[in-house]
Scaffold this motif. Structure first.
Motif, short mmCIF file in Angstrom:
data_model
loop_
_atom_site.label_atom_id
_atom_site.label_comp_id
_atom_site.label_asym_id
_atom_site.label_seq_id
_atom_site.Cartn_x
_atom_site.Cartn_y
_atom_site.Cartn_z
N LEU A 201 1.28 3.67 -32.16
CA LEU A 201 1.33 2.77 -33.32
C LEU A 201 -0.09 2.63 -33.89
CD1 LEU A 201 3.64 -0.02 -31.83
CD2 LEU A 201 4.28 1.87 -33.37
N ILE A 202 -0.15 2.24 -35.17
CA ILE A 202 -1.44 2.02 -35.84
C ILE A 202 -1.62 0.52 -36.04
CG2 ILE A 202 -2.80 2.49 -37.92
CD1 ILE A 202 -1.00 5.05 -38.25
N PHE A 203 -2.77 0.02 -35.62
CA PHE A 203 -3.05 -1.42 -35.66
C PHE A 203 -4.29 -1.70 -36.51
CE2 PHE A 203 -0.99 -0.55 -31.64
CZ PHE A 203 -0.15 -1.63 -31.42
N VAL A 204 -4.28 -2.84 -37.23
CA VAL A 204 -5.49 -3.28 -37.93
C VAL A 204 -5.79 -4.72 -37.49
CG1 VAL A 204 -4.34 -4.13 -40.04
CG2 VAL A 204 -6.67 -3.25 -40.18
N SER A 205 -7.09 -5.04 -37.42
CA SER A 205 -7.49 -6.33 -36.84
C SER A 205 -7.49 -7.49 -37.83
CB SER A 205 -8.88 -6.21 -36.21
OG SER A 205 -9.83 -5.88 -37.21
N VAL B 83 -2.83 11.19 -44.14
CA VAL B 83 -2.19 9.87 -44.13
C VAL B 83 -1.15 9.82 -45.25
CG1 VAL B 83 -2.59 7.38 -44.26
CG2 VAL B 83 -4.40 8.89 -43.42
N SER B 84 0.04 9.31 -44.95
CA SER B 84 1.01 9.03 -46.01
C SER B 84 1.30 7.54 -46.00
CB SER B 84 2.28 9.86 -45.82
OG SER B 84 2.83 9.61 -44.55
N VAL B 85 1.68 7.03 -47.16
CA VAL B 85 1.92 5.59 -47.32
C VAL B 85 3.25 5.40 -48.03
CG1 VAL B 85 0.98 3.42 -48.20
CG2 VAL B 85 -0.57 5.31 -47.70
N SER B 86 4.03 4.44 -47.57
CA SER B 86 5.26 4.13 -48.30
C SER B 86 5.31 2.65 -48.62
CB SER B 86 6.49 4.53 -47.49
OG SER B 86 6.58 3.70 -46.36
N ARG B 87 6.08 2.35 -49.67
CA ARG B 87 6.38 0.94 -49.98
C ARG B 87 7.87 0.86 -50.27
NH1 ARG B 87 3.32 -2.52 -54.54
NH2 ARG B 87 4.34 -1.05 -55.92
N THR C 126 -2.30 -6.37 -36.11
CA THR C 126 -1.02 -6.20 -36.78
C THR C 126 -0.67 -4.71 -36.79
OG1 THR C 126 -1.60 -7.98 -38.29
CG2 THR C 126 0.19 -6.55 -38.98
N VAL C 127 0.61 -4.40 -36.56
CA VAL C 127 1.06 -3.00 -36.66
C VAL C 127 1.25 -2.66 -38.14
CG1 VAL C 127 2.89 -1.35 -36.12
CG2 VAL C 127 2.23 -3.09 -34.45
N ILE C 128 0.62 -1.56 -38.59
CA ILE C 128 0.78 -1.17 -40.00
C ILE C 128 1.34 0.24 -40.15
CG2 ILE C 128 -1.04 -2.71 -40.85
CD1 ILE C 128 -2.81 -0.10 -41.06
N GLY C 129 1.62 0.91 -39.04
CA GLY C 129 2.16 2.25 -39.18
C GLY C 129 2.27 2.96 -37.86
N LYS C 130 2.48 4.27 -37.96
CA LYS C 130 2.77 5.07 -36.78
C LYS C 130 2.13 6.45 -36.87
CE LYS C 130 6.65 6.17 -33.87
NZ LYS C 130 8.04 6.16 -33.56
N CYS C 131 1.72 6.99 -35.73
CA CYS C 131 1.19 8.36 -35.67
C CYS C 131 2.34 9.33 -35.43
CB CYS C 131 0.19 8.50 -34.52
SG CYS C 131 -1.20 7.37 -34.62
N LEU C 132 2.33 10.43 -36.16
CA LEU C 132 3.40 11.43 -36.08
C LEU C 132 2.78 12.80 -35.87
CD1 LEU C 132 5.26 10.17 -39.27
CD2 LEU C 132 5.98 9.76 -36.91
N ALA D 30 3.93 -2.48 -46.90
CA ALA D 30 4.47 -3.85 -46.86
C ALA D 30 3.89 -4.64 -45.69
CB ALA D 30 5.99 -3.80 -46.75
N SER D 31 3.34 -3.95 -44.70
CA SER D 31 2.80 -4.65 -43.53
C SER D 31 1.35 -5.13 -43.74
CB SER D 31 2.87 -3.74 -42.30
OG SER D 31 2.12 -2.58 -42.56
N LEU D 32 0.75 -4.77 -44.88
CA LEU D 32 -0.65 -5.18 -45.11
C LEU D 32 -0.72 -6.63 -45.59
CD1 LEU D 32 -1.97 -1.96 -46.86
CD2 LEU D 32 -2.34 -2.69 -44.50
N ASP D 33 -1.71 -7.34 -45.10
CA ASP D 33 -1.92 -8.75 -45.46
C ASP D 33 -2.63 -8.83 -46.82
OD1 ASP D 33 -2.66 -11.36 -45.71
OD2 ASP D 33 -3.79 -11.47 -43.82
N LEU D 34 -1.91 -9.35 -47.82
CA LEU D 34 -2.51 -9.52 -49.15
C LEU D 34 -2.62 -11.00 -49.51
CD1 LEU D 34 -0.60 -6.74 -51.19
CD2 LEU D 34 -2.74 -6.54 -49.91
N SER D 35 -2.55 -11.86 -48.48
CA SER D 35 -2.51 -13.31 -48.74
C SER D 35 -3.80 -13.82 -49.39
CB SER D 35 -2.27 -14.06 -47.43
OG SER D 35 -3.33 -13.78 -46.53
N TRP D 36 -4.84 -12.99 -49.38
CA TRP D 36 -6.14 -13.37 -49.93
C TRP D 36 -6.25 -13.11 -51.43
CZ3 TRP D 36 -7.91 -9.06 -52.33
CH2 TRP D 36 -7.36 -7.84 -51.90
#
Ligand code: ADP
Ligand code: MG
Length: 312
Positions: A157-161, A292-296, A280-286, A234-240
């Protein structure tokens, strides 16, 4: 102001001696001789990184010297956290343009605060004059098991702090303007995530600090590890994001650098422990091409440095 060697000596004594965290016992000789000497604790590798900050390239020339010093140390120190290394000490090569004495005091105080916050003792350096302010920091630390960019595996899994894009939002808004305080803090007070190095060293397969942008830095892990990364925006924090529209905030979160959060990969079994530490988990390694690919909402997004478009 230019200066001779007596002035240089007094500047070093007054403004660059005794700064930061207490010197670790492994440092045998610090400021005041021709060179510093140290040893590494047994069982540890010595981890070192160097970063240069140049006026009007890495920070605005008109910035306050306290803030410039703080940011320069924070950015440099973050590379140690990205290796899961314990911070130890730093050296500073500074080139000073004409200045007021208050500016030099502010620089010294900014260094003191940032070095203390990062847990680094200043043990040496070099002082010269130049037409612009330039700060070169080497940062040194220790790690039993440094975490590199090369260990990510398909299935991890891919995590961001934390949230990304705030420092980019500050830059976009113009640093001299009044800014939301979280944006201002993100740009001028970057914090190496030393609070996370224990869990990263125990759980992560790869790690990097986000200095160039989430996608760019994830690409470095993909290339070094030989994996493909898929990120769910969708998993990225944009609350700021305050009054920024969602598209702009998402673009900044994915492509703007300078936030110095940690980006890590770890197996699914590490999920609970990483989440408990604040990741927070933001993605996965394949398996697949090192990119890098990104989906919404299940739709692929494509990006350029200027922004991104929906793929039709
Ligand atoms: P040398 O001429 O042998 O290179 P310097 O006169 O440049 O020595 O420096 C004297 C001492 O002050 C050295 O121990 C050096 O590491 C330290 N020093 C010089 N500038 C700085 C600085 N900006 N920050 C921290 N230490 C410094
Ligand atoms: Mg010498």
């Amino acid at each position: 102001m230019s200066y001779d060697s007596a002035m240089e000596f007094s500047i070093i004594k007054q403004h660059f001696t005794g700064l930061g965290a207490p010197s670790p016992s492994e440092v045998h000789l610090g400021i005041g001789d021709d060179a510093a000497c140290w040893s590494a604790p047994s069982g540890c590798l010595h981890v070192m990184s160097v970063d240069t900050a140049v006026a009007d390239v890495h920070f605005p020339k008109a910035g306050n010297w306290y803030d410039i010093a703080y940011r320069s140390v924070g950015c440099a120190a973050s590379d140690l956290a990205a290796m899961a290394a314990q911070p130890a000490f730093a050296t500073l090569a500074v080139s000073l343009p004409d200045h007021q004495s208050e500016q030099l005091s502010a620089l010294s105080q900014g260094l003191e605060q940032a070095l203390s916050d990062a847990g680094l003792a200043l043990i040496g350096g070099d002082t010269t004059s130049a037409s612009e302010l330039i700060l070169t920091l080497t940062v040194h630390g220790w790690a039993q098991r440094p975490i590199t960019r090369a260990g990510a595996k398909a299935g991890d899994l891919i995590f961001v702090s934390g949230a990304t894009g705030l420092a980019g939002a500050a830059l976009q808004a113009g640093l001299q303007n009044e800014l939301p305080s979280a944006w201002w803090q993100a740009y001028w007070r970057p914090q190496g995530r030393f609070d996370l190095i224990q869990v990263v060293s125990e759980q992560a397969t790869a790690a990097i600090d986000i200095s160039d942008g989430l996608l760019a830095d994830m690409t470095h892990i993909c290339q070094r590890s030989g994996i493909h990364a898929h990120i769910d925006s969708a998993s990225l924090d944009l609350s700021w994001r305050e009054t920024l529209n969602e598209e702009n905030a998402l673009q900044l979160a994915l492509t703007a650098g300078d936030d110095y959060q940690l980006l890590c990969t770890a197996p699914p079994s590490a999920r609970a422990e990483m989440a408990a530490a604040g990741f927070t988990v933001i993605g996965k390694c394949l398996p697949g091409t090192p990119s890098v690919s990104v989906s919404r909402d299940g739709q692929p997004l494509t990006f350029s440095t200027l922004g991104y478009q929906h793929q039709s």
